[in-house]
Design a protein around this motif. Structure first.
Motif, PDB file in Angstrom:
ATOM      1  N   LEU A 234       0.835  -1.204   0.000  1.00  0.00           N
ATOM      2  CA  LEU A 234       0.000   0.000   0.000  1.00  0.00           C
ATOM      3  C   LEU A 234       0.869   1.252   0.000  1.00  0.00           C
ATOM      4  N   GLN A 235       1.868   1.298   0.870  1.00  0.00           N
ATOM      5  CA  GLN A 235       2.762   2.457   0.942  1.00  0.00           C
ATOM      6  C   GLN A 235       3.490   2.686  -0.378  1.00  0.00           C
ATOM      7  N   PHE A 236       3.999   1.621  -0.967  1.00  0.00           N
ATOM      8  CA  PHE A 236       4.749   1.735  -2.209  1.00  0.00           C
ATOM      9  C   PHE A 236       3.871   2.250  -3.348  1.00  0.00           C
ATOM     10  N   VAL A 237       2.688   1.657  -3.498  1.00  0.00           N
ATOM     11  CA  VAL A 237       1.793   2.066  -4.579  1.00  0.00           C
ATOM     12  C   VAL A 237       1.372   3.522  -4.400  1.00  0.00           C
ATOM     13  N   LEU A 238       1.071   3.921  -3.168  1.00  0.00           N
ATOM     14  CA  LEU A 238       0.711   5.328  -2.917  1.00  0.00           C
ATOM     15  C   LEU A 238       1.855   6.260  -3.274  1.00  0.00           C
ATOM     16  N   LYS A 239       3.070   5.896  -2.877  1.00  0.00           N
ATOM     17  CA  LYS A 239       4.236   6.737  -3.168  1.00  0.00           C
ATOM     18  C   LYS A 239       4.413   6.917  -4.676  1.00  0.00           C
ATOM     19  N   VAL A 240       4.297   5.825  -5.424  1.00  0.00           N
ATOM     20  CA  VAL A 240       4.467   5.888  -6.879  1.00  0.00           C
ATOM     21  C   VAL A 240       3.365   6.719  -7.515  1.00  0.00           C
ATOM     22  N   LYS A 241       2.124   6.461  -7.139  1.00  0.00           N
ATOM     23  CA  LYS A 241       1.001   7.187  -7.745  1.00  0.00           C
ATOM     24  C   LYS A 241       1.044   8.671  -7.393  1.00  0.00           C
ATOM     25  N   TRP A 242       1.400   9.011  -6.163  1.00  0.00           N
ATOM     26  CA  TRP A 242       1.484  10.425  -5.781  1.00  0.00           C
ATOM     27  C   TRP A 242       2.632  11.110  -6.514  1.00  0.00           C
ATOM     28  N   LYS A 243       3.738  10.407  -6.688  1.00  0.00           N
ATOM     29  CA  LYS A 243       4.867  10.984  -7.418  1.00  0.00           C
ATOM     30  C   LYS A 243       4.496  11.247  -8.870  1.00  0.00           C
ATOM     31  N   ARG A 244       3.721  10.353  -9.454  1.00  0.00           N
ATOM     32  CA  ARG A 244       3.307  10.524 -10.846  1.00  0.00           C
ATOM     33  C   ARG A 244       2.420  11.750 -11.033  1.00  0.00           C
ATOM     34  N   LEU A 245       1.718  12.170  -9.988  1.00  0.00           N
ATOM     35  CA  LEU A 245       0.901  13.377 -10.092  1.00  0.00           C
ATOM     36  C   LEU A 245       1.778  14.589 -10.420  1.00  0.00           C
ATOM     37  N   GLU A 246       2.992  14.590  -9.887  1.00  0.00           N
ATOM     38  CA  GLU A 246       3.908  15.711 -10.098  1.00  0.00           C
ATOM     39  C   GLU A 246       4.584  15.647 -11.460  1.00  0.00           C
ATOM     40  N   ASP A 247       4.589  14.501 -12.094  1.00  0.00           N
ATOM     41  CA  ASP A 247       5.368  14.298 -13.313  1.00  0.00           C
ATOM     42  C   ASP A 247       4.535  14.268 -14.583  1.00  0.00           C
ATOM     43  N   GLU A 248       3.331  14.798 -14.538  1.00  0.00           N
ATOM     44  CA  GLU A 248       2.500  14.775 -15.735  1.00  0.00           C
ATOM     45  C   GLU A 248       2.994  15.800 -16.738  1.00  0.00           C
ATOM     46  N   ALA A 249       3.000  15.403 -17.992  1.00  0.00           N
ATOM     47  CA  ALA A 249       3.411  16.300 -19.072  1.00  0.00           C
ATOM     48  C   ALA A 249       2.193  16.637 -19.915  1.00  0.00           C
ATOM     49  N   TYR A 250       2.091  17.892 -20.283  1.00  0.00           N
ATOM     50  CA  TYR A 250       0.977  18.343 -21.103  1.00  0.00           C
ATOM     51  C   TYR A 250       1.515  19.042 -22.337  1.00  0.00           C
TER      52      TYR A 250
END
Length: 116
Positions: free
Chosen positions: A62-78
């Motif tokens: 749970l901790q790992f998946v949350l960390k990865v998903k939250w980090k991906r929020l910051e790395d979105e490219a538009y």
């Protein structure tokens, strides 16, 4: 708000997954092994299900998946917006950021590959 929604989604999936592992251990083992076929992690004879299967739906999972998903929020490219300056690790193990490799006005080319 996005982090809260991700927390709820991942927590719910972990609770359901853990419950199913307790109620139907053989069916969940088959399901997890089927998922492992897609990533080919079950092809390594020294890396058996008993080594990694029980870690699915654990608190560390749970901790790992949350960390990865939250980090991906910051790395979105538009399109039309600046590229995210994501952290990267060099072959020597040094942590730096992607845009550190930019030089003058030359384009930065990324080449992705894998070593197996």
């Amino acid at each position: 708000l996005q982090k809260i929604l991700i927390l709820l989604q991942v927590t719910l999936s972990v609770v359901v997954g853990k419950t199913l592992m307790i109620l139907f251990p053989n069916a969940m083992k088959r399901y997890i092994l089927k998922m492992g076929e897609k990533s080919r992690m079950n092809k390594n004879p020294k890396f058996s299900y008993e080594n990694w299967g029980p870690t699915f739906f654990s608190f560390k999972y749970l901790q790992f998946v949350l960390k990865v998903k939250w980090k991906r929020l910051e790395d979105e490219a538009y399109e039309g917006h600046p590229a995210p300056n994501t952290p990267v690790v060099t072959l020597s193990g040094e942590v730096c950021h992607l845009l550190d490799f930019m030089k003058d006005y030359r384009p930065l080319i990324l080449n992705f590959g894998s070593c197996t």
